[in-house]
Design a protein around this motif. Structure first.
Motif, PDB file in Angstrom:
ATOM      1  N   SER A 121       0.807  -1.225   0.000  1.00  0.00           N
ATOM      2  CA  SER A 121       0.000   0.000   0.000  1.00  0.00           C
ATOM      3  C   SER A 121       0.838   1.272   0.000  1.00  0.00           C
ATOM      4  CB  SER A 121      -0.933   0.009   1.225  1.00  0.00           C
ATOM      5  OG  SER A 121      -1.832  -1.085   1.163  1.00  0.00           O
ATOM      6  N   ASP A 122       2.143   1.133   0.053  1.00  0.00           N
ATOM      7  CA  ASP A 122       2.987   2.325  -0.016  1.00  0.00           C
ATOM      8  C   ASP A 122       2.779   2.983  -1.384  1.00  0.00           C
ATOM      9  OD1 ASP A 122       5.502   3.912   0.969  1.00  0.00           O
ATOM     10  OD2 ASP A 122       5.963   3.304  -1.090  1.00  0.00           O
ATOM     11  N   PRO A 123       2.574   4.285  -1.428  1.00  0.00           N
ATOM     12  CA  PRO A 123       2.241   4.934  -2.708  1.00  0.00           C
ATOM     13  C   PRO A 123       3.301   4.787  -3.791  1.00  0.00           C
ATOM     14  CG  PRO A 123       2.690   6.565  -0.976  1.00  0.00           C
ATOM     15  CD  PRO A 123       2.552   5.241  -0.309  1.00  0.00           C
ATOM     16  N   VAL A 124       4.568   4.651  -3.412  1.00  0.00           N
ATOM     17  CA  VAL A 124       5.633   4.475  -4.408  1.00  0.00           C
ATOM     18  C   VAL A 124       5.728   3.020  -4.842  1.00  0.00           C
ATOM     19  CG1 VAL A 124       8.111   4.666  -4.860  1.00  0.00           C
ATOM     20  CG2 VAL A 124       6.938   6.460  -3.574  1.00  0.00           C
ATOM     21  N   VAL A 125       5.799   2.114  -3.876  1.00  0.00           N
ATOM     22  CA  VAL A 125       5.938   0.690  -4.180  1.00  0.00           C
ATOM     23  C   VAL A 125       4.713   0.167  -4.932  1.00  0.00           C
ATOM     24  CG1 VAL A 125       6.198  -1.618  -3.171  1.00  0.00           C
ATOM     25  CG2 VAL A 125       7.469   0.316  -2.218  1.00  0.00           C
ATOM     26  N   ALA A 126       3.547   0.717  -4.633  1.00  0.00           N
ATOM     27  CA  ALA A 126       2.302   0.247  -5.255  1.00  0.00           C
ATOM     28  C   ALA A 126       2.270   0.449  -6.765  1.00  0.00           C
ATOM     29  CB  ALA A 126       1.108   0.954  -4.615  1.00  0.00           C
ATOM     30  N   THR A 127       3.120   1.311  -7.298  1.00  0.00           N
ATOM     31  CA  THR A 127       3.122   1.561  -8.742  1.00  0.00           C
ATOM     32  C   THR A 127       4.026   0.585  -9.500  1.00  0.00           C
ATOM     33  OG1 THR A 127       4.855   3.250  -8.483  1.00  0.00           O
ATOM     34  CG2 THR A 127       2.574   4.008  -8.456  1.00  0.00           C
ATOM     35  N   MET A 133       6.470  -8.275  -8.339  1.00  0.00           N
ATOM     36  CA  MET A 133       6.258  -8.220  -6.894  1.00  0.00           C
ATOM     37  C   MET A 133       5.864  -9.574  -6.308  1.00  0.00           C
ATOM     38  SD  MET A 133       6.590  -5.031  -5.705  1.00  0.00           S
ATOM     39  CE  MET A 133       5.542  -5.044  -4.225  1.00  0.00           C
ATOM     40  N   SER A 134       6.120  -9.730  -5.003  1.00  0.00           N
ATOM     41  CA  SER A 134       5.599 -10.852  -4.231  1.00  0.00           C
ATOM     42  C   SER A 134       5.525 -10.382  -2.783  1.00  0.00           C
ATOM     43  CB  SER A 134       6.515 -12.083  -4.345  1.00  0.00           C
ATOM     44  OG  SER A 134       7.661 -11.926  -3.523  1.00  0.00           O
ATOM     45  N   PRO A 135       4.841 -11.109  -1.901  1.00  0.00           N
ATOM     46  CA  PRO A 135       4.773 -10.678  -0.503  1.00  0.00           C
ATOM     47  C   PRO A 135       6.143 -10.591   0.171  1.00  0.00           C
ATOM     48  CG  PRO A 135       3.080 -12.311  -0.956  1.00  0.00           C
ATOM     49  CD  PRO A 135       3.980 -12.289  -2.153  1.00  0.00           C
ATOM     50  N   TYR A 136       7.136 -11.300  -0.366  1.00  0.00           N
ATOM     51  CA  TYR A 136       8.457 -11.342   0.261  1.00  0.00           C
ATOM     52  C   TYR A 136       9.534 -10.617  -0.546  1.00  0.00           C
ATOM     53  CZ  TYR A 136       6.293 -15.012   3.085  1.00  0.00           C
ATOM     54  OH  TYR A 136       5.464 -15.725   3.924  1.00  0.00           O
ATOM     55  N   GLY A 137       9.153  -9.976  -1.636  1.00  0.00           N
ATOM     56  CA  GLY A 137      10.147  -9.295  -2.454  1.00  0.00           C
ATOM     57  C   GLY A 137       9.562  -8.135  -3.235  1.00  0.00           C
ATOM     58  N   VAL A 138      10.330  -7.050  -3.315  1.00  0.00           N
ATOM     59  CA  VAL A 138       9.956  -5.894  -4.130  1.00  0.00           C
ATOM     60  C   VAL A 138      10.929  -5.842  -5.304  1.00  0.00           C
ATOM     61  CG1 VAL A 138       9.786  -3.370  -4.209  1.00  0.00           C
ATOM     62  CG2 VAL A 138       9.013  -4.622  -2.168  1.00  0.00           C
ATOM     63  N   ASP A 270      15.002  -9.681 -10.114  1.00  0.00           N
ATOM     64  CA  ASP A 270      15.651  -9.621  -8.806  1.00  0.00           C
ATOM     65  C   ASP A 270      14.847  -8.724  -7.884  1.00  0.00           C
ATOM     66  OD1 ASP A 270      17.825 -11.330  -9.109  1.00  0.00           O
ATOM     67  OD2 ASP A 270      19.052  -9.793 -10.061  1.00  0.00           O
ATOM     68  N   ASN A 271      14.930  -9.008  -6.598  1.00  0.00           N
ATOM     69  CA  ASN A 271      14.082  -8.330  -5.615  1.00  0.00           C
ATOM     70  C   ASN A 271      14.864  -7.907  -4.389  1.00  0.00           C
ATOM     71  OD1 ASN A 271      11.088  -9.473  -6.549  1.00  0.00           O
ATOM     72  ND2 ASN A 271      12.743 -10.933  -6.891  1.00  0.00           N
ATOM     73  N   TRP A 272      14.366  -6.860  -3.730  1.00  0.00           N
ATOM     74  CA  TRP A 272      14.826  -6.539  -2.388  1.00  0.00           C
ATOM     75  C   TRP A 272      14.030  -7.405  -1.420  1.00  0.00           C
ATOM     76  CZ3 TRP A 272      19.037  -4.045  -3.023  1.00  0.00           C
ATOM     77  CH2 TRP A 272      19.176  -2.940  -3.865  1.00  0.00           C
TER      78      TRP A 272
END
Length: 360
Positions: A121-127, A133-138, A270-272
């Motif tokens: 729900s973060d306005p930046v990450v949500a875009t 995306m996944s629940p464990y990685g951005v 790749d994800n954070w």
């Protein structure tokens, strides 16, 4: 006077209560004073990635928040290291840049070794598009495998434009190189045999190996490392090769006459990801939000043709540079997204069959 004093006290009390509620409702905002003793350690890929992330993410984040970021290079898929850290509670790293298959390995089949980031729900990450995306990685960078060829080897004649062309040794002769591993090679073999990208998974291994049988006698080099590919493209040892795009781009940057074929590229993300139980999880979340900003992602192209995961990042990237990024709309739409769940389930069996085939 008493009434005024009462109202002032009441307002003060309400402000204090409201502040308490806000503190519970709002995400923590890191400031230099609050973060004076904070430090997070991030596993990255080293090399140009460490240099780029240091300049674009790590240093600016520290300047903005006071939280020191230390980048540490490690194995390509450091799942064993992450498991060890979480199991023992000894955290050499707080978060890591890892692939979607690695995330599945660390979150399925029992114990979970990563934190849910909770940033949907973060306005930046949500875009960031859901496919990254996944629940464990951005998602932070898309990598891809492509067909690349030396333009000087195809002067005045037809150059390869697909995996089917790469397999067409009669009409498109030349020295060829393939990866000595089933990852990507199986998908390439199926697409060369006419399988559409949306039908590649689950992979028909019998069909893939039969397809590879057709080209095996014409493969001059079975490569194992990216450095090997870059050297061969630079020297002209091969005319065409299946390669990680970063190696082809590096060869081009060093002056080699190389062309990249984006059609049917095979991509992953790749994800954070945050290690389960790290005491610095909240600081990691703040870093992920910071690093997900489109303009900051765009700045990565000053160092390499980044597979930016924010569509809006292309608003800040020159058109000629953007065309060489894996996530450019024209590139990603013709690509095949690696099915991480398939490879998690089948990699052992497929690797055994592929290695047996190589030895025949």
């Amino acid at each position: 006077m008493k009434r005024t004093s009462y109202n002032a006290s009441r307002r003060s009390a309400l402000k204090t209560a409201a502040a308490g509620v806000a503190a519970l409702a709002m995400p923590m905002i890191w400031t230099p004073s609050r973060a004076a003793s904070k430090r997070i350690v991030v596993r990255d890929d080293g090399g140009i990635y460490s240099k780029a992330y240091g300049a674009v993410f790590y240093k600016p984040f520290t300047e903005a928040t006071g939280i020191q970021v230390v980048g540490v290079q490690a194995n390509a898929e450091p799942t064993a290291q992450i498991r060890s850290m979480v199991d023992t509670g000894n955290y050499t790293w707080d978060m890591a840049k890892i692939s979607q298959p690695a995330i599945l390995m660390l979150t399925e089949g029992g114990k979970v070794y990563l934190e849910k980031h909770g940033l949907e729900s973060d306005p930046v990450v949500a875009t960031i598009p859901k496919q990254y995306m996944s629940p464990y990685g951005v998602g932070n960078n898309v990598y891809t495998t492509v067909l690349a060829y030396r333009t000087d080897a195809f002067k005045g004649r037809r150059a390869p434009a697909s995996w089917a062309d790469f397999w067409d040794v009669k009409n498109i002769p030349g020295r060829r190189g393939l990866r000595k591993h089933p990852f990507d090679t199986i998908e390439e073999a199926l697409m060369a045999d006419g399988v559409p990208t949306d039908k590649v998974y689950p992979c028909d291994i019998d069909r893939a190996l039969a397809s590879l049988d057709k080209i095996k006698p014409s493969v001059d080099v079975w490569w194992n490392t990216g450095a090997q590919v870059e050297q061969m493209l630079g020297s002209g040892e091969v005319d065409m090769i299946a390669t990680w795009v970063s190696r082809a781009q590096s060869a081009i940057a060093n002056g080699a006459p190389v062309q990249i074929v984006w059609d049917q590229n095979i991509w992953g993300c790749d994800n954070w990801s945050i290690l389960k139980g790290t005491p610095n999880a909240d600081a990691c979340r703040e870093f992920i939000k910071f690093a997900s900003d489109p303009k900051r992602q765009a700045a990565l192209v000053e160092y390499f043709a980044a597979g930016v995961t924010q569509p809006a990042a292309f608003d800040f990237i020159k058109a000629d540079v953007a065309r060489n990024c894996p996530t450019h709309p024209d590139n990603i739409k013709t690509g095949l997204h690696i099915n991480a769940a398939y490879w998690l389930d089948k990699q052992r069996d497929v690797l055994e069959r592929f290695n047996g085939w190589v030895l025949k």
